[in-house]
Design a protein around this motif. Structure first.
Motif: not given
Length: 309
Positions: A239-256
């Motif tokens: 998610v990009f806010l004001q093209e200044v801050l990017n917040i992300g979530l990820s899922y890596r299968s079976g790992d993290a």
């Protein structure tokens, strides 16, 4: 205390054997990064010069915190587009350390860009080498006369790879095989391992949705296939806010599962951080993985320096 020490000793030894020698078990051989969606060159040489800018990133990854001898990776990622030419150039310099093993690598990339109407198709090549050095004298072994864990060894392994990358203002997709040669992993007097480096196949893709002038959302995915291993999948949302801050979530299968952010400090400089919460059985021994990134960008044209991919 003695029991804990013995458990840690065998854990480190097993990790080192799995990652370095492979024997009957095939395991991860190349470093995995959590912020690859903003450093596409670590997956695909065709990404070089994807935006009309010079980009230089330094990335530090501290994997499996609190596990003695766990992997630590430092990587310099640099690439640029050439002015008035449909060409991108890139450079990867890395040191990956695990236990008594140090793996140094240098790879250069070349990408040629084709305008295909709906976007740009880049075709890329990379070439370079890995230099691996292992000092077994640092190990405390049960059998002091074990020839396998005596002295030190080093190995120079050239390699090359290729890839293709499509992008336009909102969408990207890529496929790559960064390392094509199956070099032998380990060779020593009186002992020769049949283990070889496995090829990796990467397929990536993502799309940027504009919700409002100040809010953009980018779902993306990575399919990772390593010879001799089950297919791995990463699912990401940024998610990009004001093209200044990017917040992300990820899922890596079976790992993290990963939480990450990137903050644009000024028009040229940004910083990023990712935390991997380990989902595999090793979570009983570690507090997770930390990854830090610092990036400098300078535009070569009239466009902005910050890119969504």
């Amino acid at each position: 205390m003695k029991k804990i020490y013995i458990q840690k000793y065998y854990l480190i030894l097993i990790i080192g054997l799995i990652l370095s020698f492979q024997f009957e078990v095939k395991a991860q051989q190349r470093p995995i990064f959590s912020q690859y969606m903003f450093n596409g060159l670590v997956l695909n040489p065709a990404y070089a010069g994807n935006q009309p800018q010079l980009s230089i990133s330094f990335l530090h990854r501290d994997q499996w915190v609190n596990v003695e001898g766990a992997p630590k990776t430092n990587t310099l990622i640099a690439h640029t587009a050439l002015k008035d030419r449909p060409v991108g150039l890139g450079l990867l310099i890395s040191r990956d350390k695990i236990g008594v093993h140090d793996d140094y690598s240098i790879y250069g990339s070349y990408a040629y860009k084709l305008n295909i109407g709906i976007g740009t198709l880049s075709l890329g090549l990379q070439a370079g080498f890995n230099y691996m050095a292992s000092d077994f004298r640092k190990l405390s072994t049960i059998d002091q006369n074990d020839a396998l864990f005596a002295g030190s060894v080093s190995r120079f392994s050239p390699n090359f790879g290729t890839g293709a990358f499509f992008s336009n203002n909102t969408t990207y997709a890529g496929i790559s095989i960064p390392y094509l040669i199956n070099n032998k992993v380990y060779k020593k007097e009186d002992f020769v391992s049949e283990a070889k480096e496995a090829r990796y196949y990467f397929v990536t893709g993502g799309h940027v949705f504009t919700v409002s002038p100040t809010l953009k959302i980018k779902p993306s995915a990575l399919i990772r296939v390593q010879e001799g291993q089950p297919m791995g999948v990463d699912l990401n949302t940024n998610v990009f806010l004001q093209e200044v801050l990017n917040i992300g979530l990820s899922y890596r299968s079976g790992d993290a599962a990963t939480l990450l952010f990137e903050l644009l400090l000024n028009k040229h400089l940004s910083m990023g951080y990712a935390y991997d919460h380990t989902l595999s059985q090793i979570r009983n021994y570690t507090d997770g993985t930390h990854e830090f990134m610092l990036t400098y960008r300078r535009s070569l044209g009239k466009g902005p320096c910050h890119a969504y991919f």
